[in-house]
Design a protein around this motif. Structure first.
Motif: not given
Ligand code: 5GP
Ligand code: MN
Length: 339
Positions: A93-96, A117-119, A139-141
């Motif tokens: 995730f990238n926004t709290l 994160d990848h978003h 995100t696992c990658e």
């Protein structure tokens, strides 16, 4: 935000670490958190994984889930870990705000926040270190890349491999989405060498439906799905009474939005679920229709180009009407679909 590589030299100094992810974690959120957990534990860190909410039962097979704190049920213990943490990893995730009730505690924490994160559109000012890459499948990658790039391939054991595989497999739709790069397949080959038993992971995730979930899906596809062929679009709207009638629990609706995409011609699929406190939306597309922008514009959401979500406080009927109006507004793009 400083580069994630800057923490590589510090990875082996034992610290207090919190790993957290988005609310209602999916396979990638839980897999990346627990994959990183099993990796970091090997260096003597004190590691606590915190989920902002509960999660689907079909993730419970993952090694370490019994140790994951549910912020809503174990708030005091989770707050103590957040307050004491030197490092707080924020994964998938990238926004709290995606951590719901945890948001305030996380933003006031004195520990260093590290993003993986990848978003799209990360809140980079909220993180000291991190990596945000929308080209990554999962995100696992990205956790796998961190392990490899920091020279720690030897620390990928069976637990790390199982958790990371679960996330990369689910986030790529079992290796079919365009994000499935050659590197993803190389990653899986390496995980196989480390002892991954991939069939067991698929079975644990996909062959554990309870009868009610199957019957619920049948009911929804029969009675709650509308197809708009002129827009190449399908919409599923689920009232709260269906969730009650079929004893639907967290995770039972996961993946439902993908079903209409298997209908010939359908390029945009949407689902709106009345969860009582809010209406949760999911959007999936094939090819050139950008559901990240669509979710942001109409449903206070976001995500990826071909998979995004949002929510609304309005009643279900109003959300359905809003979706139909939004679909009509995007008629040109949806009806003249380019592959
Ligand atoms: P899902 O439809 O499975 O809930 O989510 C699809 C993708 O969109 C996931 O990558 C998820 O993290 C993201 N997403 C879902 N809901 C929201 C939201 O409300 N806001 C943002 N920014 N992203 C979301
Ligand atoms: Mn993900």
């Amino acid at each position: 935000m400083l580069k994630i590589n800057d923490i590589f030299s510090l990875l082996k100094d034992p610290k207090k670490v919190v790993i957290t992810t988005h609310q209602k974690p999916d396979g990638d959120a839980m897999g990346s958190s627990l994959g990183l957990f099993h990796f970091l534990k090997q260096f003597g860190h004190q590691v606590t994984v915190i989920s902002p909410t509960n999660w689907a039962d079909f993730l419970d097979w993952m090694p370490g889930t019994k140790l994951v704190l549910d912020y809503e049920r174990q708030t005091a213990e989770a707050n103590a870990a957040i307050d004491a943490a030197d490092w707080i990893f924020c994964l998938d995730f990238n926004t709290l705000s995606r951590t719901k009730r945890m948001e305030e505690r996380l933003s006031n924490a004195s520990g260093i926040r590290i993003l993986i994160d990848h978003h799209q559109e990360p809140q980079i000012d909220k993180f000291t270190y991190g990596i945000s890459d929308t080209r990554k499948s999962s995100t696992c990658e990205m956790v796998y890349d961190l392990i490899m790039d920091s020279g720690n391939e030897a620390n990928i054991d069976e637990s790390v491999a199982d958790c990371l595989y679960a996330g990369v497999m689910t986030d790529t739709g079992s290796f079919r989405f365009p994000s499935t790069s050659a590197s993803v397949h190389r990653m899986v080959a390496t995980l196989k060498d480390k002892g991954l038993q991939h069939s067991r992971v698929h079975e644990a995730l996909f062959d554990n439906y309870l009868e009610n979930r199957f019957r619920f899906i049948g009911h929804v596809l029969q009675n709650r799905m509308e197809i708009f062929y002129e827009y190449n679009t399908a919409l599923i709207a689920i009232p709260q009474q269906d969730l009650v009638k079929f004893d639907v629990i967290t995770g039972d609706t996961e993946g439902l939005v993908n079903y209409p995409l298997s209908i010939k011609g359908i390029k945009l699929a949407a689902i709106v679920i009345d969860r009582g406190e809010e209406r949760k939306c999911s959007f999936r597309s094939k090819g050139g229709f950008d559901v990240n922008t669509f979710a942001r514009k109409y449903f206070s959401g976001g995500g990826h180009f071909n998979a995004a979500g949002g929510q609304s406080k309005e009643p279900l009927d109003a959300v359905v009407a809003k979706f139909k109006a939004a679909m009509a507004e995007n008629k040109d793009q949806l009806s003249n679909y380019q592959f």
